[in-house]
Structure formats: structure tokens, C-alpha cells
Design a protein around this motif. Structure first.
Motif, PDB file in Angstrom:
ATOM      1  N   LEU A 114     122.406  88.936  50.086  1.00 33.85           N
ATOM      2  CA  LEU A 114     122.128  89.547  48.776  1.00 33.85           C
ATOM      3  C   LEU A 114     121.088  88.729  48.014  1.00 33.85           C
ATOM      4  CD1 LEU A 114     125.730  90.664  47.710  1.00 33.85           C
ATOM      5  CD2 LEU A 114     123.803  92.158  48.276  1.00 33.85           C
ATOM      6  N   GLU A 115     121.189  87.400  48.103  1.00 32.29           N
ATOM      7  CA  GLU A 115     120.171  86.544  47.463  1.00 32.29           C
ATOM      8  C   GLU A 115     118.793  86.820  48.065  1.00 32.29           C
ATOM      9  OE1 GLU A 115     120.699  84.540  44.936  1.00 32.29           O
ATOM     10  OE2 GLU A 115     122.808  83.941  44.961  1.00 32.29           O
ATOM     11  N   LYS A 116     118.764  86.978  49.402  1.00 33.80           N
ATOM     12  CA  LYS A 116     117.478  87.283  50.061  1.00 33.80           C
ATOM     13  C   LYS A 116     116.925  88.612  49.556  1.00 33.80           C
ATOM     14  CE  LYS A 116     118.676  85.197  54.498  1.00 33.80           C
ATOM     15  NZ  LYS A 116     119.042  85.537  55.894  1.00 33.80           N
ATOM     16  N   LEU A 117     117.791  89.623  49.431  1.00 34.14           N
ATOM     17  CA  LEU A 117     117.328  90.924  48.935  1.00 34.14           C
ATOM     18  C   LEU A 117     116.723  90.777  47.545  1.00 34.14           C
ATOM     19  CD1 LEU A 117     120.070  93.522  49.936  1.00 34.14           C
ATOM     20  CD2 LEU A 117     117.917  92.966  51.071  1.00 34.14           C
ATOM     21  N   GLN A 118     117.402  89.997  46.715  1.00 33.02           N
ATOM     22  CA  GLN A 118     116.928  89.793  45.351  1.00 33.02           C
ATOM     23  C   GLN A 118     115.528  89.140  45.352  1.00 33.02           C
ATOM     24  OE1 GLN A 118     119.523  87.256  42.951  1.00 33.02           O
ATOM     25  NE2 GLN A 118     119.378  88.778  41.310  1.00 33.02           N
ATOM     26  N   SER A 119     115.340  88.097  46.183  1.00 36.49           N
ATOM     27  CA  SER A 119     114.019  87.440  46.230  1.00 36.49           C
ATOM     28  C   SER A 119     112.971  88.367  46.817  1.00 36.49           C
ATOM     29  CB  SER A 119     114.019  86.184  47.102  1.00 36.49           C
ATOM     30  OG  SER A 119     115.217  85.520  47.011  1.00 36.49           O
ATOM     31  N   GLU A 120     113.353  89.098  47.873  1.00 38.73           N
ATOM     32  CA  GLU A 120     112.375  89.995  48.490  1.00 38.73           C
ATOM     33  C   GLU A 120     111.936  91.075  47.510  1.00 38.73           C
ATOM     34  OE1 GLU A 120     114.397  89.484  52.850  1.00 38.73           O
ATOM     35  OE2 GLU A 120     113.417  91.418  52.473  1.00 38.73           O
ATOM     36  N   ALA A 121     112.889  91.608  46.726  1.00 30.98           N
ATOM     37  CA  ALA A 121     112.542  92.623  45.720  1.00 30.98           C
ATOM     38  C   ALA A 121     111.588  92.029  44.690  1.00 30.98           C
ATOM     39  CB  ALA A 121     113.799  93.150  45.039  1.00 30.98           C
ATOM     40  N   ALA A 122     111.841  90.784  44.287  1.00 29.73           N
ATOM     41  CA  ALA A 122     110.975  90.140  43.286  1.00 29.73           C
ATOM     42  C   ALA A 122     109.560  89.914  43.817  1.00 29.73           C
ATOM     43  CB  ALA A 122     111.592  88.831  42.820  1.00 29.73           C
ATOM     44  N   SER A 123     109.400  89.721  45.148  1.00 31.28           N
ATOM     45  CA  SER A 123     108.036  89.579  45.688  1.00 31.28           C
ATOM     46  C   SER A 123     107.356  90.917  45.855  1.00 31.28           C
ATOM     47  CB  SER A 123     108.000  88.887  47.061  1.00 31.28           C
ATOM     48  OG  SER A 123     109.113  88.123  47.295  1.00 31.28           O
ATOM     49  N   ARG A 124     108.141  91.925  46.303  1.00 38.60           N
ATOM     50  CA  ARG A 124     107.537  93.244  46.495  1.00 38.60           C
ATOM     51  C   ARG A 124     107.150  93.913  45.190  1.00 38.60           C
ATOM     52  NH1 ARG A 124     109.226  97.015  50.715  1.00 38.60           N
ATOM     53  NH2 ARG A 124     109.603  95.877  52.631  1.00 38.60           N
ATOM     54  N   PRO A 152     106.571  92.575  41.641  1.00 40.60           N
ATOM     55  CA  PRO A 152     106.541  91.443  40.698  1.00 40.60           C
ATOM     56  C   PRO A 152     106.969  91.880  39.291  1.00 40.60           C
ATOM     57  CG  PRO A 152     104.575  91.443  42.053  1.00 40.60           C
ATOM     58  CD  PRO A 152     105.285  92.727  42.335  1.00 40.60           C
ATOM     59  N   GLY A 153     107.801  91.057  38.684  1.00 39.59           N
ATOM     60  CA  GLY A 153     108.231  91.350  37.319  1.00 39.59           C
ATOM     61  C   GLY A 153     109.566  92.067  37.224  1.00 39.59           C
ATOM     62  N   VAL A 154     110.077  92.592  38.353  1.00 40.28           N
ATOM     63  CA  VAL A 154     111.393  93.242  38.256  1.00 40.28           C
ATOM     64  C   VAL A 154     112.493  92.173  38.212  1.00 40.28           C
ATOM     65  CG1 VAL A 154     110.607  95.268  39.580  1.00 40.28           C
ATOM     66  CG2 VAL A 154     111.985  93.510  40.717  1.00 40.28           C
ATOM     67  N   SER A 155     113.579  92.513  37.527  1.00 36.48           N
ATOM     68  CA  SER A 155     114.787  91.676  37.565  1.00 36.48           C
ATOM     69  C   SER A 155     115.887  92.534  38.159  1.00 36.48           C
ATOM     70  CB  SER A 155     115.255  91.295  36.167  1.00 36.48           C
ATOM     71  OG  SER A 155     114.285  90.509  35.552  1.00 36.48           O
ATOM     72  N   CYS A 156     116.747  91.947  38.980  1.00 38.23           N
ATOM     73  CA  CYS A 156     117.834  92.764  39.492  1.00 38.23           C
ATOM     74  C   CYS A 156     119.166  92.048  39.481  1.00 38.23           C
ATOM     75  CB  CYS A 156     117.498  93.344  40.860  1.00 38.23           C
ATOM     76  SG  CYS A 156     117.177  92.117  42.092  1.00 38.23           S
ATOM     77  N   ARG A 173     116.129 101.683  44.738  1.00 37.46           N
ATOM     78  CA  ARG A 173     116.404 102.440  45.943  1.00 37.46           C
ATOM     79  C   ARG A 173     116.300 101.564  47.191  1.00 37.46           C
ATOM     80  NH1 ARG A 173     117.020 107.864  48.030  1.00 37.46           N
ATOM     81  NH2 ARG A 173     117.743 107.279  50.087  1.00 37.46           N
ATOM     82  N   TRP A 174     115.290 100.683  47.189  1.00 42.06           N
ATOM     83  CA  TRP A 174     115.112  99.769  48.328  1.00 42.06           C
ATOM     84  C   TRP A 174     116.327  98.848  48.456  1.00 42.06           C
ATOM     85  CZ3 TRP A 174     114.591  94.410  48.774  1.00 42.06           C
ATOM     86  CH2 TRP A 174     114.086  93.951  50.004  1.00 42.06           C
ATOM     87  N   LEU A 175     116.820  98.348  47.326  1.00 34.37           N
ATOM     88  CA  LEU A 175     117.959  97.412  47.369  1.00 34.37           C
ATOM     89  C   LEU A 175     119.211  98.061  47.953  1.00 34.37           C
ATOM     90  CD1 LEU A 175     117.432  95.584  43.965  1.00 34.37           C
ATOM     91  CD2 LEU A 175     117.464  94.477  46.222  1.00 34.37           C
ATOM     92  N   ILE A 176     119.547  99.267  47.524  1.00 34.78           N
ATOM     93  CA  ILE A 176     120.777  99.878  48.067  1.00 34.78           C
ATOM     94  C   ILE A 176     120.584 100.238  49.542  1.00 34.78           C
ATOM     95  CG2 ILE A 176     120.263 102.199  47.126  1.00 34.78           C
ATOM     96  CD1 ILE A 176     123.763 100.658  47.709  1.00 34.78           C
ATOM     97  N   ASP A 177     119.379 100.709  49.913  1.00 37.34           N
ATOM     98  CA  ASP A 177     119.129 101.041  51.322  1.00 37.34           C
ATOM     99  C   ASP A 177     119.263  99.790  52.194  1.00 37.34           C
ATOM    100  OD1 ASP A 177     118.686 103.648  50.566  1.00 37.34           O
ATOM    101  OD2 ASP A 177     116.520 103.611  50.887  1.00 37.34           O
ATOM    102  N   GLN A 178     118.687  98.677  51.754  1.00 34.82           N
ATOM    103  CA  GLN A 178     118.763  97.436  52.512  1.00 34.82           C
ATOM    104  C   GLN A 178     120.195  96.901  52.542  1.00 34.82           C
ATOM    105  OE1 GLN A 178     116.193  95.455  54.095  1.00 34.82           O
ATOM    106  NE2 GLN A 178     115.253  97.467  54.057  1.00 34.82           N
TER     107      GLN A 178
END
Lengths: 142, 81, 142, 81
Positions: free
Chosen positions: A58-68, A70-74, A107-112
């Protein structure tokens, strides 16, 4: 914010965690226990996880989302243990300056999550039977 | 080497145990672990083709070797969410 | 549920309104007042509407969503009057059996709302100036 | 016929009024209303090309005729959300 919890999920608190002065859009996904088992009705889902690995994924998903995006918080909170019909099993909140990113990242986070994070659910039906679920084929997914 | 393999979900309930101990040659790969598991626990055999394995909390490919003293886990198809 | 209100939006209540025994997924969109005006910071947005027509257009959106995505339920609440930075201006909750429909219908509703529903916002900046906003070009939209 | 036109947002604040009365021929169209509005209130003229009109709460095309006693509104570009 990443959390695996046996307690009911407080959605307001999850949303609060992604509030930022730069955020103009927040998208929230909630997974809920449906009442429609195949034969009998679903009484509850019971979740188990491989905790250290699930948290790390889950931590990896959070970091990956932040790189894909930029500027999102989850914030991601997943319930564990027995979850009765009608209750929330997972809450994902994403904030972004604009809504495109908030929808896409959410959407990417729940799919992953559904393919990568070591969490499993067993369905308990109202007729007393139980079965382990795996992800349904694409398009059938909740 | 002796590997303590963690079991979850359908693997755990099929065997009624949350881990098993497997005796493997030093430097054995995930593929060897998979075969040994099927051999020692035939009840798990039909479930194994869809399982992944993790070493120290990271998904591991079949050709990867297992360091001694690592935490190894069998990961049946996940169904979170 | 369609609501135009001068009061702060209670997001939990909006979500509650789309809970159904058949719902496995809920997607929520929140529009929030960002602090980034072009020159000075945004102190507040002030919304006005043509109330009868706005309500009617929102009702139409709700029915159209229900025909396009059978089985979805939706709730739309839009704030009116002065909304300070950090507060929610609009909340759209959509429930569906599966997440594909919940995301699609939710996104469609906010996109349609922003082009069809007679609601207008005026931006009040921290330097004391104000200006009426119209929808920014595609891709820039919040 | 006399048409009472509701004004909102930038149209309202530009004129400092929430409605205007316009004298139009019976059976006038939205296009005629638009021209008359520009003529009677030149301050609104630069804003009119992006405005829509609504009759009784429904968006109306330029060629549509305005029934007498209908509620007519000028709708500048919306910005809800």
C-alpha cells in the motif's frame, strides 16, 4: 495515510487526511459489502491479510501514485476481519488540484490494490456456507 | 536449508495450518519450493498454479533463489477491496 | 437527492443517501475552494443560481444517469452563497453494483453539471478584488 | 409584448439589476430578444455572444419564439462545481 483496521472505517476522517490548500477536487472510492451471493445472500465478508507485506504494498501504491500524478495526496484504509453486509470494506480518498488527476489516481489505486495487495476475503452466506473469493474476470469486478 | 513458509487464505484453511516447514537444498529457487510444497502437501497441489510467492515481503519470480533465514510466503490470488 | 443549500455540506449524509443493499461501490466527488487565485489568494467563492432551473437541470442529470447506467443511485448537493477556502462547494455521490459504473456516472455528472446547470461563481480574492468565473478550457478544469 | 428578462451573475452585476423589461413584437424569437437587449443595454452587448437564453426554465435556441407570459432568463456561461 495507510491503515489496515478491524474497526469500522470513518470515511470523514479518511477525507480529512487528504485536505490541502492546493486541492480543488477530492475523489473517494468506497467498497461496500453487497447482499448478493450467487445462491444465498451474503451475510458478511471476512478479510485476512499478510500484514507487513500488505502495508508495504500500500505504501508503494501511494508513492507510485504521487509520481504518476504529481501533487495528488491519497489515503487508503482497508478493513480486516468480519465485515457485515452494508458496511465499508475499503476507502480510498485522493485530492488533487484538478478533477482529472483525482479520478485517474483514485481508479488506478483501487485497480492496483485488487491485484497486488495481499489481502483476501472469504464470503459468508446467509445459508451458513463460506467460500474464498478471488478477483472476478475483468468487467465483473466490483 | 529449512524454510518456514507462511500460508494464507485458501491455502491456510485447506491445510488447517498457517505455516509449514520445508527442507530444501541451499540456494534453492522459488520453482523448487513450489515443487516441494506440492510433493509434501498434495492437498495444495491443485491450488498452486495460481499462487505467487513472496520473499521478505516482496513478490519473487520462479527463478529467484531463496536466501537462508528469509521470510517466505505463499500468496494465493488476492481479493482485497 | 438533489439539494441547493446555503449551509455547509454534510458529506456523510450525501453518501448515506445512495446506500443500497445492491451497491458494492460508491464513488464520491467533492469540489473544494482552492487557495490559488491568479494574482492574490482566493478568500472565498460566492455562488448564485437560477434556482428553479438549476433544480430542474439537476433532476434531469439524475434521470439521465439512471438511464445510461441502470442500477446506479446518485445524490447531488451544491452549496450556494459565500464558501470560504477549504470548504466543499459540491458533493456528488454515486453507488452502483460495480465500480466501473460508479466512476463513469460520477464523472459524467460533474462534467455535465459544470456545463449545463445555471450556477455561477464569483471569486473573492484576499486583496479585496472579485471576478466572475466561467469554465476554464478543457484540461484546465477543476 | 412586454418581456421581463431575468439576469444573473455577470449580467446582473454589470447592470446592477436582476431583471429588465423589453418591448418586443408578439411572436418574437430569442434572436430578436438578444438584439433588443444589446440595443437597449449597450453595456451588456460585449457579453451577449456567449450567453444562452432559457424560456420557462429550459434552454431555448435562437430561432425559438417566445410565448407571451413566459419566464425568460439570460444565462451567461455557467461556472458551478
Amino acid at each position: 495515510m495507510i491503515e489496515l483496521t478491524e474497526q469500522p472505517i470513518d470515511v470523514g476522517r479518511v477525507i480529512q487526511r487528504v485536505c490541502r490548500p492546493t486541492a480543488g477536487a477530492v475523489v473517494v472510492f468506497l467498497g461496500v459489502v453487497r447482499e448478493d451471493g450467487q445462491t444465498a445472500k451474503t451475510a458478511a465478508l471476512e478479510y485476512e491479510c499478510y500484514r507487513q507485506m500488505a502495508e508495504a504494498e500500500l505504501e508503494k501504491l501511494q508513492s507510485e501514485a504521487a509520481s504518476r500524478w504529481p501533487g495528488v495526496s491519497c489515503a487508503i484504509v482497508h478493513r480486516l476481519g468480519r465485515v457485515p453486509a452494508g458496511e465499508t470494506t475499503v476507502a480510498i480518498a485522493v485530492s488533487a488540484a484538478h478533477r482529472d488527476d483525482a479520478y485517474s489516481a483514485n481508479r488506478w489505486l483501487i485497480d492496483q490494490l485488487k491485484v497486488r495487495v495481499p489481502i483476501w476475503k472469504q464470503e459468508h452466506l446467509t445459508d451458513g456456507t463460506s467460500r474464498w473469493l478471488s478477483q472476478p474476470p475483468e468487467g465483473e469486478s466490483r | 536449508m529449512n524454510v518456514r513458509l507462511r500460508l494464507f487464505a485458501v491455502m491456510r484453511t485447506t491445510l488447517g495450518r498457517s505455516h509449514v516447514e520445508l527442507e530444501l537444498p541451499d540456494g534453492a529457487t522459488v520453482a523448487q519450493l513450489r515443487s516441494k510444497l506440492a510433493e509434501d502437501y498434495p492437498a495444495l497441489s491443485p491450488l498452486l498454479p495460481t499462487c505467487l510467492f513472496a520473499i521478505n515481503g516482496n513478490y519473487a519470480r520462479d527463478e529467484q533463489t531463496i536466501p537462508s533465514d528469509s521470510e517466505v510466503a505463499c500468496i494465493p490470488p488476492v481479493s482485497g477491496g
